[in-house]
Design a protein around this motif. Structure first.
Motif, short mmCIF file in Angstrom:
data_model
loop_
_atom_site.label_atom_id
_atom_site.label_comp_id
_atom_site.label_asym_id
_atom_site.label_seq_id
_atom_site.Cartn_x
_atom_site.Cartn_y
_atom_site.Cartn_z
N SER A 35 -54.90 -27.30 43.94
CA SER A 35 -55.18 -26.42 42.79
C SER A 35 -56.17 -25.32 43.12
N HIS A 36 -57.11 -25.66 43.99
CA HIS A 36 -58.13 -24.67 44.34
C HIS A 36 -57.86 -24.02 45.69
N ALA A 37 -56.82 -24.50 46.34
CA ALA A 37 -56.54 -24.02 47.70
C ALA A 37 -55.73 -22.73 47.70
N ARG A 38 -55.16 -22.42 46.55
CA ARG A 38 -54.26 -21.26 46.51
C ARG A 38 -54.62 -20.33 45.37
N VAL A 39 -54.19 -19.11 45.56
CA VAL A 39 -54.28 -18.09 44.53
C VAL A 39 -52.85 -17.68 44.22
N LEU A 40 -52.57 -17.49 42.94
CA LEU A 40 -51.21 -17.14 42.53
C LEU A 40 -51.18 -15.68 42.07
N ILE A 41 -50.34 -14.91 42.76
CA ILE A 41 -50.24 -13.48 42.47
C ILE A 41 -48.83 -13.19 41.99
N SER A 42 -48.73 -12.40 40.94
CA SER A 42 -47.43 -12.02 40.40
C SER A 42 -47.18 -10.55 40.73
N ILE A 43 -46.01 -10.28 41.28
CA ILE A 43 -45.67 -8.93 41.73
C ILE A 43 -44.35 -8.53 41.09
N SER A 44 -44.35 -7.41 40.41
CA SER A 44 -43.10 -6.94 39.82
C SER A 44 -43.09 -5.42 39.82
N GLY A 45 -42.09 -4.86 39.18
CA GLY A 45 -41.98 -3.40 39.14
C GLY A 45 -40.81 -2.91 39.97
N ALA A 46 -40.44 -1.66 39.70
CA ALA A 46 -39.24 -1.10 40.34
C ALA A 46 -39.36 -1.06 41.86
N LYS A 47 -40.58 -0.94 42.36
CA LYS A 47 -40.76 -0.83 43.80
C LYS A 47 -41.30 -2.13 44.42
N ALA A 48 -41.27 -3.20 43.65
CA ALA A 48 -41.85 -4.45 44.17
C ALA A 48 -41.15 -4.89 45.44
N ARG A 49 -39.82 -4.85 45.42
CA ARG A 49 -39.07 -5.32 46.58
C ARG A 49 -39.30 -4.41 47.78
N THR A 50 -39.33 -3.12 47.53
CA THR A 50 -39.58 -2.16 48.61
C THR A 50 -40.95 -2.40 49.22
N MET A 51 -41.92 -2.63 48.36
CA MET A 51 -43.27 -2.88 48.84
C MET A 51 -43.32 -4.18 49.64
N LEU A 52 -42.67 -5.21 49.12
CA LEU A 52 -42.72 -6.51 49.80
C LEU A 52 -42.05 -6.44 51.19
N ALA A 53 -41.14 -5.49 51.37
CA ALA A 53 -40.49 -5.35 52.67
C ALA A 53 -41.51 -4.96 53.75
N LYS A 54 -42.65 -4.45 53.34
CA LYS A 54 -43.69 -4.13 54.32
C LYS A 54 -44.45 -5.39 54.74
N LEU A 55 -44.44 -6.40 53.89
CA LEU A 55 -45.26 -7.58 54.14
C LEU A 55 -44.45 -8.79 54.57
N SER A 56 -43.22 -8.83 54.10
CA SER A 56 -42.43 -10.04 54.31
C SER A 56 -41.27 -9.77 55.23
N SER A 57 -41.06 -10.65 56.19
CA SER A 57 -39.96 -10.46 57.13
C SER A 57 -38.66 -11.06 56.60
N ILE A 58 -38.68 -11.68 55.42
CA ILE A 58 -37.44 -12.28 54.95
C ILE A 58 -36.67 -11.31 54.05
N ASP A 59 -35.41 -11.57 53.92
CA ASP A 59 -34.50 -10.69 53.19
C ASP A 59 -34.62 -10.98 51.69
N LEU A 60 -35.09 -10.01 50.94
CA LEU A 60 -35.30 -10.21 49.50
C LEU A 60 -34.23 -9.50 48.66
N HIS A 61 -33.14 -9.11 49.30
CA HIS A 61 -32.03 -8.50 48.56
C HIS A 61 -31.61 -9.45 47.43
N PRO A 62 -31.33 -8.91 46.25
CA PRO A 62 -31.04 -9.79 45.11
C PRO A 62 -29.88 -10.76 45.36
#
Lengths: 990, 207, 417, 91
Positions: B114-141
């Protein structure tokens, strides 16, 4: 209108004039120009100086293969050396300067090198500059270094930012010429996810300059229709200004997107360039082909230009490289330049065609254009830095002729771009019909199509591209799409190979590196016959153009001298990147303070409020000490902190220790196998110090492990090894001992852990722990461990363990209480003078106590070296047991941990000093160890240290010499017991 | 007797500043932190995967995910975190480690995160585009649909990522980040998102 | 043919038509006293020392491709002798001393350039480790200096002092360290060895060993036929396991890929060799102007001779972190070589359990700087059948006895050395 | 290089850590020094297809046995270590 700008045509936006400066002089061009096309339009011919001989050079190509037109773009911190004018987009206010010349491009002192050219042949430097030896670094080398190199880097930190991104596609297409567009259409129509990368800022490839008819419409119309259709497909993406530069294992491709290189500087919040890692199931290389030069004397003169480049300047940019041009060709395709020039109203002085026959169509073109066709070869150029004036021609049959012209277009045929397909050591194969190498042995999933595959006709490009797109999409799991192959005619292509025209004067193969045909002959004479030797000896193909225009010609000439065929001679290994890529782009945002992630302890911000000085420990920021007003240096602060602990109570955030929950019925048995000592017999509610070895018998890590329940242990690791120990334990659990019922969870971030130490620790804890908890020596003895309630209801884990040697506890609270815990410790401890202490004081106290840490656990010490040999159980197997018994690891003369103290109590000790027997001259044979850790011990009131010393434990009391030539120090120290403080341990148990 | 407070502090307490960030105009990315949750790692004991699954079903009313997915139960979300293990995310103490422990005795090992993690919520029209800079996995819908989860890394840091229910027709990405890395990764996210314009919301309680 | 400015000037008059081959293009004889497998820097140097120091001139060097085609031609050209453990320290200094006279010894300019090698430190612990190492060097008669931050700011003002994630505190400097022109080292030894009668045989791949009834190696089978040999020396780093396997030996070696990178040529920017340990990055600038740089190995067994993208990014991140002025300098070429990674990170120069077969292997990524020293001590071992005193610890059995030479303290995990 | 984790699916190289040849088996407690020396130090160092230990530390933390060609980097198979999940493993 500038002097060489055509009055109509081209893809430039005449409504958007742009001003720019080259070598300080003002010019103007239009939006849609490159710097090169704008210079052409302004009649500028001389743009640079060559690498070795400083020969005047002009623009040779219209693309990223350019060897000569290299400039320094921008100024100040944004200066970009060796930038190809041929790919630099023009923008308002662009500043560029020529490079590798002094004092000016027009008058370059170093062109005197040309006088020494007879000496400066390939590899001359291997044969001289050897005597006297000292002169190399002092005189020769600095001169060579100053002369070498081309442009100047900024020498100032790059002010722009870069980032990196991932993309996932079914089909990746490199190149947006007819082949790439046809492939994109075919694949896109199946619903496949398609990405098309185009290096240029405008899609279309050679369609833009060469036109043609596709599906019955002009190429330009087909292009715009095709782009519109592709744009309407939701999963098709066209990226311009993006070059695919490499292919990596598993279908991962590297691409560089020049996001903002076409503007003076990136807009706020935007990056300059972005590095793409594209994961694609299939890749179609539709990167086209590069026209190749013919090597002849004077072929590097400004005004000599690739024929296709000349077409591009005229047709795409409406800029005339020459007003009265000549063409030297050995193939059909070169003639298109004549058509384009005539179409633009330019004059053609002559065509020199090396082939025996030319087509009737071209013959009638010549008569219509009123220029002669000379069968033969160009053997020399009369002209200087201001460009071509006269062209000497050796006619077939031996006669000579001269042609007056202000520019010469050269076409030696076309080389498919075999780079991308060859980066996995695939060797291109030779095709006699086109006298060129074509791709072979491409990486899995990659296929070349169109001109990149040796299909030069427009119709063939469309057919191959479309078919490749269909296949790629199908292989990526998509069905058939609609539509059919775009149709166009195939132009005639005939070629008589011609690589080198013998003649007087320097004939350049690699124009950027000034490698001549005779250099290649010399290399062969000296035994550098392998193409790799040739490349390395002459530097052929190693310049910023990566030999795109020179490699094949070079090996063809080598083949001719050795009497081998071109395929027998072979190619060198192709190496990425396909175009040079800014180092900053590979780094992305990982620079400055964001180079690596930063880990913060739960009490970090509280410590910062207290004015703590932080130290980097791995990724962590840890409070190193807490200075107070009036303290003159760190030592004073640290000494105060130590005294406060030893005399009262202090606390330190030790949350950085690795913490692992070990669960399961076999947890104890598991720990017995990974530690040298036994844990299965540890009572619930107790902690024990444990030591792990590597399988080679060397100490790996240490820490205390507590048993919180029958099937639950809480294991701690050192800060440095936390992640590695977790990985190691998972290996033991999953691979070595899969039969055991054990589960591991990292709880490093779950718990904020504080060490509370000093004789008043219990007093302080009583204030903070619920009164119902028994903290007495009986109720909570040394090495006790259990969960306790704190005042206010928070649950904590309390461990009676001591690193400092004092009466001490470590207390863990859930991490979001960490900051409150620090504050509460300050409140609760106030009456007892509680003092927060940092890692320095922690270190001082562990040295005083003789506890080993990182410097002693160096990856080369055994348990016995550390004085912990007795912990090794003889009753069980454990990791490292067997190898720890090898002869060299149990030798009597090993260096073991001892204490040292200076004989002169005022003397400061330093880690890294070596131990030499007293009275001996230091040397390799009497270097008996070294000082691992030192501190000023407030308790002893002098410096103390730990050292690894040969047979140290037998030598307690011996005076030895601490030898530290690096810092100019030599002094005597006494070898002593490493436990300086409370050797009986009464304080920690009390 | 000294008076002290046990106020909790999120690791993002200082870093999160609500309001607009980066490029001006319509924000392409919305970011906020979700606070106040119980998070328990549940790992099957050797040979007890079936028993753990039964216990999970009994406790949460849904089967625990056996593949990388996040499963919504009435009052908890079960997020796959590795072979034969999952994270139970809930609020209000209903599924705290203490509450869960009896039901999983003998079938699974529980570890409080419970204290080991932080939970962040990311949304918006460019969320997926932005996440492509951070995540190497395919987030295509089509690949990473609603309910998909991944144990992966961003910026060399281990994270748990899953796609929650869409909001206003936009995908919502939930990110569990290790607490001690949270501030650093938060800044990295902001850097990556700046060009699209960011709206940083006030921290929300886990619903 | 003697090389000098005079011979060069004379040659220029005749249009350089009279130059001879740098080394003779020899055809294999039936038998040699010594056959060296591997025409890299080490093999060629061994042959030259056999001929020049030990009077053994009936020697052949067999190269499966072209000489210098292995790691000799694929490294970052650094030379140094800043090692900290007994065994390594003396050996690498022996090698350094040979570098310092190599060009005169060989009559070939290999551009040995002693511009200094600097290791940066970022913490007290690193400083202490460097102090220990530097003192070892000094005790062994090797130059070493410990620089503090002000000294570094003066020497390398372009380092990232103001915005560093891991602030630079100082460095350990060996001024005698530097670089050399890697290909020219192989060519120089080939040139000089050939002049002394050594046969250098290219395109000659060894496919097996010839053994007598007692198991002694008496020759090699090659793609150009059987060649008899009194003794056979292996200097095939990168392929050691594969060649040893033909003699039935398993080695404490793994093959890994190490990448290196070069930038476009630019005017002088970086003076010496600099290593940034906290960021897995090291760099120097070649005489031609390219920044030559590298970092860690890719981390997995490989014979593929190609690098991966993550490590390439990692290296450039390190570069940008420490020298932010290189952001706009472009990376021109990347390549990957096969490293003979030994189990303790140190080399093996020893007789093998097979009579007549001698082993020179396990250089990890230290092979280039070792070239002359390796040649001398390997020639010594082959000629005298006993280890040179500076190579006495490079024993094959040290892993069995535990007398390993583990500079990085990583144990038997080659990808961490 | 990309590895298909049997649990997570295809992931990029950066999520994995390499240990080496998966063939050597840790000798029994009484196997003696020579056996352990062989296990710890000697390697076949295969030029070709090899079973290797990889750790998906940047993902699900499973140890994997990856079958990979060291000449081409082609991966022909991946399986989880015996103890990666919770399944019963005979001693």
């Amino acid at each position: 209108m500038t002097s060489h700008r055509l009055s109509s045509g081209g893809l430039i936006d005449r409504s958007a004039p742009l001003n720019f400066r080259f070598d300080g002089k003002s010019y103007s061009g239009f939006k849609g120009d490159t710097l090169a096309s704008a210079l052409v339009a302004n009649g500028v011919k001389l743009v640079g100086r060559s690498f070795k001989y400083h020969r005047p050079r002009g623009i040779l190509t219209a693309g990223s293969e350019e060897p000569n037109a290299l400039i320094e773009l921008r100024s100040g911190a944004r200066r970009e050396p060796n930038t190809k004018a041929t790919t630099a987009e023009l923008y308002e206010g662009l500043e560029a300067a020529s490079q590798n010349r002094w004092p000016s491009l027009n008058f370059d002192v170093m062109s005197v090198n040309q006088l020494f050219a007879p000496i400066f042949v390939a590899g001359f430097y291997y044969k001289t500059f050897m005597w006297p030896a000292k002169f190399w670094e002092a005189i020769y080398e600095p001169a060579i270094r100053r002369a070498a190199g081309l442009g100047r880097a900024a020498g100032i930190a790059d002010p722009d930012y870069y980032d990196k991104a991932w993309a996932h596609y079914d089909v990746l297409i490199a190149g947006s010429g007819p082949t790439g567009l046809a492939a994109a259409l075919a694949a896109g129509r199946t619903g496949a996810r398609v990405i098309l990368c185009e290096e240029d800022f405008t899609p279309g490839g050679r369609l833009i300059a060469d036109g043609g008819t596709i599906d019955g419409m002009p190429a330009a119309e087909w292009l715009s229709r095709t782009l519109a259709e592709l744009g309407s497909l939701p999963d098709v993406r066209i990226m311009t200004r993006t070059t695919l530069f490499g292919v990596y294992d598993g279908g991962t491709y590297g691409a560089i997107e020049r996001v903002n290189d076409h503007v003076p500087s990136p807009p706020e919040h935007q990056v300059r360039q972005r590095l793409w890692r594209i994961v694609a199931k299939r890749c179609v290389v539709a990167a086209g082909a590069l026209e190749r030069p013919i090597v002849f004397a004077g072929n590097d003169a400004p005004g000599v230009m690739m024929a296709s480049a000349m077409r591009s300047y005229i047709a795409r940019y409406a800029a005339a490289p020459a007003k009265r041009m000549a063409l030297f060709t050995n193939n059909e395709d070169g003639w298109r330049t004549v058509e384009t020039a005539l179409g633009a109203g330019l004059q053609v002085a002559a065509v020199i065609d090396a082939r025996a026959e030319i087509s009737p169509a071209h013959r009638s073109l010549a008569s219509k254009g009123g220029f002669p066709v000379l069968h033969g070869s160009v053997s020399g150029i009369d002209g200087g830095k201001n460009g071509v004036r006269k062209i000497s021609v050796s006619l077939t049959g031996g006669a000579r002729a001269e042609v007056e012209a202000d520019g010469l277009a050269v076409s030696g045929g076309w080389n498919p771009t075999v780079g991308l397909t060859s980066y996995h050591r695939g060797r291109p194969k030779w095709r006699d019909d086109i006298a060129a190498f074509v791709p072979d042995g491409a990486p899995p999933g990659m296929v070349a199509a169109g001109a990149a595959n040796g299909a030069f006709g427009l119709g063939a490009c469309l057919r191959e591209g479309f078919a490749a797109g269909v296949t790629a999409a199908r292989d990526a799991g998509h069905g058939n799409g609609s539509g059919s192959t775009p149709v166009a005619d195939d132009e005639a292509f005939s070629l008589t190979p011609l690589w080198h025209v013998a003649g007087k004067g320097k004939a350049f193969v690699d124009q950027q590196h000034d490698v001549t045909a005779s250099d290649i002959e010399l290399a062969q004479r000296e035994g550098f016959e392998s193409v790799e030797h040739l490349k390395r000896y002459t530097t052929l193909g190693m310049a910023t153009d990566q030999g795109k225009t020179s490699n094949v010609a070079g090996l063809a000439i080598m083949a001719a001298v050795t009497g081998k065929s071109i395929p027998e001679t072979g190619t060198t290994i192709y190496r990425p990147p396909y175009v040079p890529v800014a180092i900053g782009a590979f780094a992305g945002h990982h620079r400055d303070e964001t180079f690596h992630a930063t880990r913060l302890t739960p009490s970090h911000h509280w410590a910062a409020e207290q004015g703590a000085i932080f130290v980097d420990t791995g990724l962590w920021k840890r409070a190193q000490w807490y200075p107070r007003a009036g303290e003159k240096d760190w030592l004073e602060s640290v000494t105060r902190e130590v005294k406060a602990v030893r005399g009262g109570v202090g606390f330190c955030d030790v949350s950085t220790l690795g913490k692992i929950d070990v669960h399961g019925a076999d947890a104890g048995a598991f720990l017995d196998r990974v530690y040298i000592n036994t844990f299965s017999n540890l009572a619930v509610g107790k902690a024990r110090y444990g030591l792990m070895l590597r399988e080679d018998g060397i100490v790996y890590d240490d820490g205390t492990t507590s048993r919180l329940a029958e099937d639950h242990y809480f294991l701690t690791t050192t800060t440095a090894k936390a992640g590695l120990v977790m990985q190691h334990l998972e290996f033991c659990r999953q691979v070595l001992f899969p039969e055991l019922d054990v589960q591991l969870t990292s709880v490093s971030d779950q718990w904020a852990q504080f060490s509370i130490a000093g004789p008043k620790t219990r007093d302080l804890l009583k204030e903070i722990v619920d009164p119902s908890e028994d903290l007495s020596n009986e109720g909570f003895p040394f090495m006790g461990a259990r969960e306790v309630a704190l005042r206010g209801g928070v649950k904590a884990r309390l461990f009676r363990i001591s690193f400092s040697g004092e009466m001490a506890f470590e207390i863990s609270v859930p991490a979001r209480y960490g900051e409150a815990m620090a504050r509460n410790l300050m409140i609760a401890g106030h009456p007892f003078g509680v003092t927060p202490y940092g890692t320095e004081a922690l270190g001082v106290m562990r040295i005083e106590k003789g506890h080993v840490a990182g410097p002693e656990l160096s990856g080369t010490t055994t348990a016995a070296d550390l004085g912990l040999g007795k912990m090794m159980s003889t009753k069980k197997d454990f990791i490292g047991r067997v190898m720890a018994g090898r002869e060299a690891l149990i030798a009597a003369d090993r260096q073991v941990v001892v204490g040292i103290k200076p004989t002169d109590k005022a003397r400061r000790l330093r880690s890294g000093a070596h131990i030499i027997p007293k009275g001996q001259t230091p040397g390799p044979d009497n270097d008996q160890g070294y000082v691992t850790s030192v501190c000023f011990s407030p308790t002893s009131d002098h410096w103390i240290g730990l050292a690894l010393v040969e047979r140290g434990r037998e030598r307690i009391g011996e005076i030895v010499h601490a030898h530290d030539p690096l810092r100019g120090e030599d002094y005597d120290v006494e070898i002593c017991n490493p436990v300086f403080y409370d050797p009986d341990g009464g304080r920690q148990r009390g | 007797m000294a008076e002290f407070s046990w106020e909790t502090r999120s690791p993002l307490d200082r870093a999160l500043v609500a309001g607009p960030n980066g490029a001006s105009g319509d924000a392409g990315v919305s970011l906020t932190e979700i606070r106040n949750f119980d998070l328990v790692q549940v790992m099957a004991r050797r040979g007890k995967a079936a028993e753990m699954a039964e216990a999970a079903k009994a406790r949460f009313g849904v089967a625990a995910p056996e593949t990388p997915n996040a499963v919504g139960a009435a009052d908890a979300t079960l997020i796959w975190s590795g072979p034969d293990q999952f994270l139970a995310l809930s609020t209000g103490g209903k599924h705290s480690i203490e509450a869960l422990a009896p039901g999983f005795t003998g079938s699974a090992s529980l570890s409080d995160q419970s204290h080991a993690r932080v939970l962040i919520s990311i949304s918006g029209a460019k969320a997926r585009t932005m996440l492509a800079k951070l995540s190497s996995i395919d987030l295509h819908p089509d690949v990473f649909g609603v309910g998909a989860a991944a144990a992966t890394s961003m910026d060399h840091t281990s994270v748990t990522l899953w796609r929650g229910a869409d909001r206003d027709g936009q995908a919502v990405f939930n990110l569990l980040v290790f607490a001690t890395f949270a501030e650093s990764l938060w800044h990295t996210i902001l850097d990556s998102a700046a060009e699209y314009g960011v709206e940083i919301g006030h921290p929300e309680e886990l619903a | 043919m003697k090389y000098s400015i005079f011979s060069l000037a004379r040659a220029a008059l005749s249009g350089h038509k009279n130059w001879q081959r740098t080394w003779r293009d020899a055809a294999p004889k039936d038998r040699y006293d010594v056959v060296i497998i591997g025409g890299g820097g080490h093999g060629l140097a061994t042959a030259w020392f056999l001929a020049s120091e030990f009077g053994m001139k009936n020697v052949a060097v067999l190269e499966k491709g072209w000489i210098g085609s292995g790691n000799a031609g694929r490294n970052t050209t650094i030379i140094r002798s800043n090692y900290g453990l007994p065994g390594n320290t003396g050996f690498y200094e022996l090698s350094m001393k040979l570098w310092e006279r190599m060009e005169q010894d060989l009559n070939y300019n290999a551009m040995v350039s002693q511009r200094g090698v600097l290791n940066l430190y970022h913490s007290d612990a690193q400083r202490d480790a460097y102090a220990r190492r530097g003192n070892t060097m000094r005790i062994n008669g090797i130059d070493a200096e410990l620089l503090d931050q002000p000294a570094l700011k003066k020497m390398l003002p372009f380092l990232n002092f103001d915005h560093a994630r891991f602030p630079v505190q100082g460095g350990l400097l060996q001024r005698r360290g530097g670089t050399a022109r890697h290909d020219a080292v192989a060519w120089g030894y080939a040139h000089a060895a050939s002049e002394l009668g050594v046969d250098i045989i290219q395109n000659c791949e060894v496919t097996g060993f010839v053994r007598d009834a007692n198991g002694k190696v008496t020759g090699v089978e090659t793609s150009r036929g059987r060649i008899g040999a009194g003794k056979v020396g292996m200097a095939v780093a990168g392929s050691s396991s594969r060649v040893a396997d033909m003699a039935g030996l398993r080695l404490p070696i793994e093959s890994h890929v190490l990448q290196a990178f070069v930038s476009e040529a630019i005017k002088p920017l970086i003076p010496g060799v600099m290593t940034f340990g906290a960021g897995h990055f090291y760099v120097s600038q070649s005489d031609k102007g390219g920044l030559v740089f590298g970092g860690d190995i890719d981390g997995y067994n490989s014979y593929a001779q190609r690098g991966n993208l993550p490590v390439m990014e990692d290296v450039c991140e390190g570069g940008m972190a420490i020298i932010p002025m290189i952001g706009r300098v472009r990376l021109l070429r990347q390549w990957g070589g096969i490293m003979d990674m030994s189990m303790d990170g140190s080399p093996i120069i020893d007789k093998t359990p097979v009579d007549g077969l001698y082993l020179n292997a396990g250089w990890c990524y230290g092979g280039f700087k070792a070239t002359p020293g390796s040649g001398l001590v390997f020639a010594h071992l082959i000629a005298r059948d006993e280890s040179h005193k500076e190579a006495a610890r490079f024993r094959l059995d040290r892993f069995r006895t535990g007398a390993v030479i583990d500079e990085k303290g990583q144990g038997a995990q080659p990808n961490l050395h | 290089m990309r590895i298909i984790c049997p649990f997570c699916g295809e992931r990029e190289l950066g999520e994995f850590t390499y240990l080496g040849d998966a063939k050597p088996v840790r000798p029994a407690a009484d196997a003696g020094e020579d056996a352990v020396y062989d296990y710890v130090y000697l390697r076949d160092n295969i030029a070709g297809v090899m079973d290797e230990n990889w750790y998906h530390g940047g993902g699900c933390r499973a140890w994997l046995k990856v079958t990979r060609n060291t000449l081409t980097h082609e991966i022909s198979g991946v399986e989880a270590a015996a103890g990666a999940g919770a399944r019963q493993v005979a001693k």
